[in-house]
Design a protein around this motif. Structure first.
Motif, mmCIF file in Angstrom:
data_model
loop_
_atom_site.group_PDB
_atom_site.id
_atom_site.type_symbol
_atom_site.label_atom_id
_atom_site.label_comp_id
_atom_site.label_asym_id
_atom_site.label_seq_id
_atom_site.Cartn_x
_atom_site.Cartn_y
_atom_site.Cartn_z
ATOM 1 N N VAL A 1 -39.689 -50.196 67.995
ATOM 2 C CA VAL A 1 -38.392 -49.573 69.642
ATOM 3 C C VAL A 1 -37.581 -49.291 69.482
ATOM 4 N N LYS A 2 -36.815 -49.642 68.534
ATOM 5 C CA LYS A 2 -35.545 -49.415 68.736
ATOM 6 C C LYS A 2 -35.118 -47.490 67.988
ATOM 7 N N ALA A 3 -36.291 -47.910 67.008
ATOM 8 C CA ALA A 3 -36.578 -46.805 66.518
ATOM 9 C C ALA A 3 -36.558 -45.043 67.901
ATOM 10 N N ILE A 4 -37.378 -45.704 68.848
ATOM 11 C CA ILE A 4 -37.875 -44.903 69.425
ATOM 12 C C ILE A 4 -36.951 -44.608 70.791
ATOM 13 N N ILE A 5 -35.917 -45.701 71.105
ATOM 14 C CA ILE A 5 -35.050 -45.207 71.829
ATOM 15 C C ILE A 5 -34.166 -44.587 71.594
ATOM 16 N N ILE A 6 -33.363 -44.558 69.747
ATOM 17 C CA ILE A 6 -33.151 -43.705 69.238
ATOM 18 C C ILE A 6 -33.273 -41.700 69.693
ATOM 19 N N ALA A 7 -34.519 -41.459 69.153
ATOM 20 C CA ALA A 7 -34.827 -40.754 69.006
ATOM 21 C C ALA A 7 -35.079 -39.404 70.336
ATOM 22 N N LYS A 8 -35.371 -40.646 71.306
ATOM 23 C CA LYS A 8 -35.511 -40.202 72.758
ATOM 24 C C LYS A 8 -34.238 -38.785 72.786
ATOM 25 N N LYS A 9 -32.897 -39.969 72.336
ATOM 26 C CA LYS A 9 -31.936 -39.240 72.240
ATOM 27 C C LYS A 9 -31.648 -37.388 72.270
ATOM 28 N N GLU A 10 -32.881 -37.246 70.702
ATOM 29 C CA GLU A 10 -33.103 -35.351 71.110
ATOM 30 C C GLU A 10 -33.888 -35.083 71.084
ATOM 31 N N VAL A 11 -35.487 -36.139 72.010
ATOM 32 C CA VAL A 11 -36.795 -35.920 71.400
ATOM 33 C C VAL A 11 -37.118 -36.209 72.992
ATOM 34 N N LYS B 1 -35.412 -40.717 62.520
ATOM 35 C CA LYS B 1 -35.142 -39.403 61.754
ATOM 36 C C LYS B 1 -36.070 -38.964 61.145
ATOM 37 N N GLY B 2 -37.298 -39.996 61.246
ATOM 38 C CA GLY B 2 -38.710 -39.525 61.237
ATOM 39 C C GLY B 2 -39.192 -39.066 62.059
ATOM 40 N N ILE B 3 -39.365 -39.483 63.399
ATOM 41 C CA ILE B 3 -40.394 -39.575 64.378
ATOM 42 C C ILE B 3 -39.610 -37.743 63.942
ATOM 43 N N VAL B 4 -37.998 -37.711 64.438
ATOM 44 C CA VAL B 4 -37.336 -36.204 64.560
ATOM 45 C C VAL B 4 -37.923 -35.400 64.200
ATOM 46 N N LYS B 5 -37.567 -35.735 63.064
ATOM 47 C CA LYS B 5 -38.382 -34.402 61.744
ATOM 48 C C LYS B 5 -39.991 -34.065 61.935
ATOM 49 N N ILE B 6 -40.868 -35.110 62.260
ATOM 50 C CA ILE B 6 -42.295 -35.304 62.375
ATOM 51 C C ILE B 6 -41.509 -34.007 64.101
#
Length: 406
Positions: A246-256, A366-371
């Motif tokens: 959940v924390k990673a999703i919230i961070i990745a949401k800023k870019e994706v 970062k992995g979510i953004v990379k994918i």
């Protein structure tokens, strides 16, 4: 061929791998008996339980399932006196004096003698799931409740949780001598068994797998959705690291541009719910709770990325090789997980999925953004590689045939 499968509780929705093994052996013509201490009555259940009428195969060892602790105690005392009345004094003494049995196992054995002793069965094999049950199953055999060689499947928590290992290692060392075959589900666990003193000649890695044909890739050339559709399925527990997700999703949401669906229940459910609310993420993070397998499959078909950032829990608990990852890979999802336990035996980083450092929220984000930035050509290549891994190494059809031959 008559085979017994022992599982401490049955059926358990999170133990789909046991259900799939049972149905696979039934398909091969094996006469299956399911031995269990506790019959579970869960609201959501695997469809195969009904389809194969698996409850008709169940032999309940304990006659107090579902009762309160006080009622269980009363029944246990009654069982003790029934055994004395039935002139099973030597069995009672053997159980009471056995220093390797826990108190709970001793109580359960009193019940098992009463339930099994009238119908002694010779099995071609007794497959015991989870190593911390192995000595208990051996003791039933030594008491003459059934006969046949015992194969012990070591999965994960019983190999890793500090309290369970400390408590049960003396039992493990006994069953290494007393049981015939040991079936760790990963090479990592095979190495651990050898380290603990098990004869390597008794060990064969036998992976848990999936029914690959049940999971279809609708279109291997399908482009990622907009918004990007990410999903996590499984128990909401510390080792599944749902809070990190959940924390990673919230961070990745800023870019994706993304949406995140969570299917499962567990100890961390309320904390996950609160984390979503505190970050005002309800519009793109959906918490669905437990769902039947048919619903899970529907969600997998429309997802792009499957998240499972497993970690070692504070009590030492570790994964084996998560079946949920296999199901996602067979369904054409790009999986993002961690360098944890047997997971690298399933996922080759950047070829059949993605792996990041265990416990790192930043690396996960970062992995979510990379994918999300992968080329279409790379997406298709990873989907093909992932499904091929499932077909060749984690295919229940092949694994069950191997177990049948063994």
């Amino acid at each position: 061929m008559r085979v017994a499968i022992f599982s401490k509780s049955f059926p358990v929705i999170s133990e789909t791998f046991i259900i799939n093994q049972i149905t696979g052996l039934i398909d091969l013509g094996v006469d299956i008996s399911i031995l269990t201490n506790e019959i579970k009555n869960e609201n959501v259940m695997h469809s195969s339980v009904k389809e194969y009428a698996l409850m008709d195969h169940v032999i309940s060892l304990c006659n107090y399932s579902g009762n309160s602790k006080f009622k269980k105690l009363l029944i246990s005392i009654l069982n003790f006196f029934r055994l004395i009345k039935n002139r099973k004094i030597m069995d009672v003494i053997s159980i009471l004096l056995d220093k390797y049995l826990s108190l709970g196992q001793k109580i359960n054995l009193f019940s098992a003698i009463l339930n099994l002793n009238r119908d002694v069965v010779e099995y071609k094999n007794i497959v015991c799931h989870f190593g911390d049950n192995a000595y208990y199953v051996y003791k039933m055999r030594s008491l003459g409740l059934f006969s046949g060689p015992i194969s012990v499947v070591f999965h994960g928590y019983e190999m890793s949780r500090y309290d369970i290992v400390n408590k049960n290692l003396p039992q493990y060392k006994q069953v290494f001598k007393l049981c015939e075959i040991f079936l760790p589900i990963s090479q990592l666990w095979k190495d651990k068994l050898i380290e603990w003193g098990c004869n390597p000649l008794k060990i064969k890695v036998h992976r848990m797998g999936i029914n690959v044909d049940d999971f279809k890739i609708i279109n291997i050339n399908k482009k990622f959705s907009s918004p990007l559709n990410i999903i996590q399925v499984g128990r909401l527990t510390e080792k599944k690291s749902i809070l990190n997700s959940v924390k990673a999703i919230i961070i990745a949401k800023k870019e994706v541009n993304l949406v995140f669906t969570i299917i499962g229940d567990g100890d961390d459910y309320v904390e996950v719910e609160n984390l979503i609310r505190q970050n005002k993420a309800e519009n793109y993070i959906k918490l669905l709770g437990s769902q039947p397998q048919t619903i899970v499959k529907d969600y997998l078909q429309f997802a792009d990325i499957f998240l499972l950032p497993s970690v070692r829990a504070s009590d030492g608990d570790m994964e084996g090789v998560p079946v949920a990852l296999m199901e996602a890979m067979a369904s054409g999802l790009i999986v993002l997980s961690t360098y944890h336990s047997g997971i690298p035996e399933l996922i080759n980083n950047y070829e059949s999925g993605f792996l990041v450092k265990e416990g790192s929220v930043d690396d996960l984000a970062k992995g979510i953004v990379k994918i999300s930035n992968l080329s279409q050509r790379k997406i298709v290549a990873i989907r093909k590689n992932a499904r091929n891994v499932c077909i060749k190494k984690f295919n229940n059809k092949i694994l069950n045939e191997n177990l049948y031959r063994l």
